[in-house]
Design a protein around this motif. Sequence first.
Motif, PDB file in Angstrom:
ATOM      1  N   SER A  29       0.815  -1.212   0.000  1.00  0.00           N
ATOM      2  CA  SER A  29       0.000   0.000   0.000  1.00  0.00           C
ATOM      3  C   SER A  29       0.845   1.258   0.000  1.00  0.00           C
ATOM      4  CB  SER A  29      -0.933   0.024   1.215  1.00  0.00           C
ATOM      5  OG  SER A  29      -1.886  -1.016   1.148  1.00  0.00           O
ATOM      6  N   LEU A  49       0.567   5.009   1.293  1.00  0.00           N
ATOM      7  CA  LEU A  49      -0.183   5.815   2.255  1.00  0.00           C
ATOM      8  C   LEU A  49       0.248   7.265   2.133  1.00  0.00           C
ATOM      9  CD1 LEU A  49      -0.200   2.833   3.521  1.00  0.00           C
ATOM     10  CD2 LEU A  49      -0.642   3.982   5.688  1.00  0.00           C
ATOM     11  N   ARG A  76      -3.760   0.783  -3.086  1.00  0.00           N
ATOM     12  CA  ARG A  76      -3.130  -0.539  -3.234  1.00  0.00           C
ATOM     13  C   ARG A  76      -2.197  -0.541  -4.434  1.00  0.00           C
ATOM     14  NH1 ARG A  76      -4.375  -5.133  -5.991  1.00  0.00           N
ATOM     15  NH2 ARG A  76      -6.437  -4.370  -6.607  1.00  0.00           N
ATOM     16  N   HIS A 122      -5.217   5.646   1.392  1.00  0.00           N
ATOM     17  CA  HIS A 122      -4.572   4.363   1.127  1.00  0.00           C
ATOM     18  C   HIS A 122      -4.791   3.973  -0.334  1.00  0.00           C
ATOM     19  CE1 HIS A 122      -4.207   3.165   5.514  1.00  0.00           C
ATOM     20  NE2 HIS A 122      -5.042   4.193   5.574  1.00  0.00           N
TER      21      HIS A 122
END
Length: 263
Positions: free
Chosen positions: A75, A77, A87, A85
């Motif tokens: 992830s 962030l 992916r 977030h």
Amino acid sequence: MKKILIAVLPIVLALYACGSSQKNSEQQDTEAKKKLQGIWIDADSETAFLKIKGDTIYYADAQNASVYFEIQKDSLLMYGNEISHYRIDKLTEHIFCFHSITGNTIKLYRSDNEEDSLAFAGSSPDVVPAVTERTQQDSVVMYNGTRYRAYVYTNPTKIKVIKTAYSEDGISVDNVYYDNVMHICVYEGRNKLYSSDITKQTFKGVVPNDFLQKSILADMTFTGVNASGYHYQASLCAPASSVCYLVNLSISFDNELTLKLVI
């Protein structure tokens, strides 16, 4: 009348973001962060998308605030007004693909063109974009046979107001806007009767505090003179929005200022 308010995303202070990053420092993938250093190009538009230097992501649009980021497991962030977030699908030395909040796949490739750095010339956190020039409004009214002239000077400041927005692809960005200070004054001929700076904090306790912190003092209009004094109306608005609170300002002939929210 008070215009209908919409929900505005809560502000997470930079200190909180830094604190969060320190908590999660042991979970960071430092090798992945090293791979991301440099300028990345959007594979679809072939334009500079973002620049990564150290722990910070910069955007080509100077109005978009830079943001601290981390890589944890699979992830990405970002710690801005809110924590976002994303992916990660693929990360190599030359390719970076991740999913946006809306599920779109963002496909980037590393730039090998030095000229692409020009797209980020205004995105340094130390560079404050040029503010607009001071503007002036003046009005002339007659009351009881006396001629009054009222002025409103809009003075841009470097006080930042951050508002979170989302791109068409579903990427969260923090847009930077700048607040104003309004200087108001009333003259009878050449005799100055009243003069004062009005800031956003003038309306503390009148406009709800959570909205006040995220708003800009957008406008000030002189509305007239009557037996109770001189009157203005202020607009405190969410940046780039028609969502506003209106407040009436009354200045008595004894120079006492009172505020009343327009309901």
